[in-house]
Write a protein that holds these residues in place. Structure first.
Motif, short mmCIF file in Angstrom:
data_model
loop_
_atom_site.label_atom_id
_atom_site.label_comp_id
_atom_site.label_asym_id
_atom_site.label_seq_id
_atom_site.Cartn_x
_atom_site.Cartn_y
_atom_site.Cartn_z
N LEU A 37 0.82 -1.21 0.00
CA LEU A 37 0.00 0.00 0.00
C LEU A 37 0.85 1.27 0.00
O LEU A 37 0.34 2.36 -0.24
CB LEU A 37 -0.93 -0.01 1.23
N SER A 40 0.56 3.36 -3.11
CA SER A 40 -0.79 3.94 -3.19
C SER A 40 -0.92 5.15 -2.28
O SER A 40 -1.59 6.12 -2.61
CB SER A 40 -1.84 2.89 -2.80
N LYS A 45 -3.73 6.95 -4.76
CA LYS A 45 -4.64 6.16 -5.60
C LYS A 45 -4.49 4.68 -5.28
O LYS A 45 -3.40 4.15 -5.23
CB LYS A 45 -4.36 6.39 -7.07
N LEU A 46 -5.62 4.03 -5.12
CA LEU A 46 -5.65 2.60 -4.90
C LEU A 46 -5.64 1.89 -6.25
O LEU A 46 -6.22 2.39 -7.22
CB LEU A 46 -6.92 2.22 -4.11
N ASN A 47 -4.98 0.75 -6.32
CA ASN A 47 -4.98 -0.05 -7.54
C ASN A 47 -6.41 -0.14 -8.08
O ASN A 47 -7.31 -0.57 -7.35
CB ASN A 47 -4.43 -1.44 -7.20
N GLY A 51 -9.75 -1.41 -6.27
CA GLY A 51 -10.70 -0.35 -5.95
C GLY A 51 -12.13 -0.64 -6.35
O GLY A 51 -13.07 -0.12 -5.75
N LYS A 114 -12.57 1.63 -3.45
CA LYS A 114 -11.91 2.90 -3.76
C LYS A 114 -12.62 4.07 -3.11
O LYS A 114 -11.99 5.04 -2.70
CB LYS A 114 -11.78 3.12 -5.27
N PHE A 117 -11.51 4.18 0.47
CA PHE A 117 -10.10 4.54 0.61
C PHE A 117 -9.82 6.00 0.29
O PHE A 117 -8.74 6.49 0.59
CB PHE A 117 -9.22 3.60 -0.21
N LEU A 121 -6.56 7.85 1.66
CA LEU A 121 -5.45 8.19 0.76
C LEU A 121 -5.47 9.60 0.21
O LEU A 121 -4.43 10.11 -0.22
CB LEU A 121 -5.44 7.21 -0.44
N LEU A 149 -1.65 -3.71 2.54
CA LEU A 149 -3.10 -3.82 2.62
C LEU A 149 -3.51 -5.28 2.42
O LEU A 149 -3.14 -5.89 1.42
CB LEU A 149 -3.77 -2.96 1.54
#
Length: 186
Positions: A37, A40, A45-47, A51, A114, A117, A121, A149
């Protein structure tokens, strides 16, 4: 009295017993996947593939930490909460009695992961509870920490999507693991 509290209590106990059976069935199939993580957090940004997952429980593990890092994080978040009363940081639980806890936070998301998160994030409205990494992660004292994560998407049947199943699974993890931040049962 417009209702019989004894009868409503019996009905609720019956509901809880049925829910417990479902929880045990769901828990047998839960498999956690993991990703780093740290990147990210840096990119906010989350994958995208992760997400898009729904009905998830997750936890964030701290890696490469020093003995005092957990306590330092707890103290830092406590100070941030004191200095900025408008940003909704998670509750600070502190370190466990043995001081070995490297789990930062446990959470759930009924909708897209996402969306949940974003408050962890990205800069989001201060009234949204989240880790708000943007306000503390760039501190020099945290640069060496790697974040991992662990997430599991639970394939809930349609009738279970509006139940408390995710919340109870999250609460069970919280009770067992005792993360540094966050509260159980929200």
């Amino acid at each position: 009295m417009p209702f019989n509290i004894e009868e409503t209590t019996k009905n609720y106990i019956q509901y809880i017993n049925q829910l417990n059976k479902k929880l045990l069935d769901y828990s047998k199939d839960i498999k956690f996947n993991s990703i780093d993580l740290t990147e990210s957090i840096k990119t906010e940004k989350l994958n995208p593939e992760i997400g898009m997952l729904e009905n998830c429980i997750y936890f964030i593990q701290l890696n490469n930490i020093k003995n005092s890092d957990a306590e330092t994080i707890c103290e830092h978040i406590t100070n941030l909460k004191t200095e900025d009363k408008t940003t909704k940081y998670p509750r600070v639980n502190g370190i466990t009695e043995n001081g070995l806890n490297n789990i930062l936070y446990i959470g759930k998301s009924k909708g897209k992961l996402k969306s949940r998160f974003k408050s962890h994030l990205q800069k989001t409205p201060k009234g949204t509870y989240g880790l708000h990494f943007e306000n503390w992660i760039n501190e020099k004292k945290f640069k060496h920490i790697d974040f991992k994560l662990y997430y599991a998407s639970i394939d809930l049947c349609e009738e279970d999507k509006d139940t408390d199943i995710l919340e109870i699974l999250e609460s069970g993890l919280h009770l067992q693991v005792k993360p540094l931040l966050g509260r159980s049962g929200h």
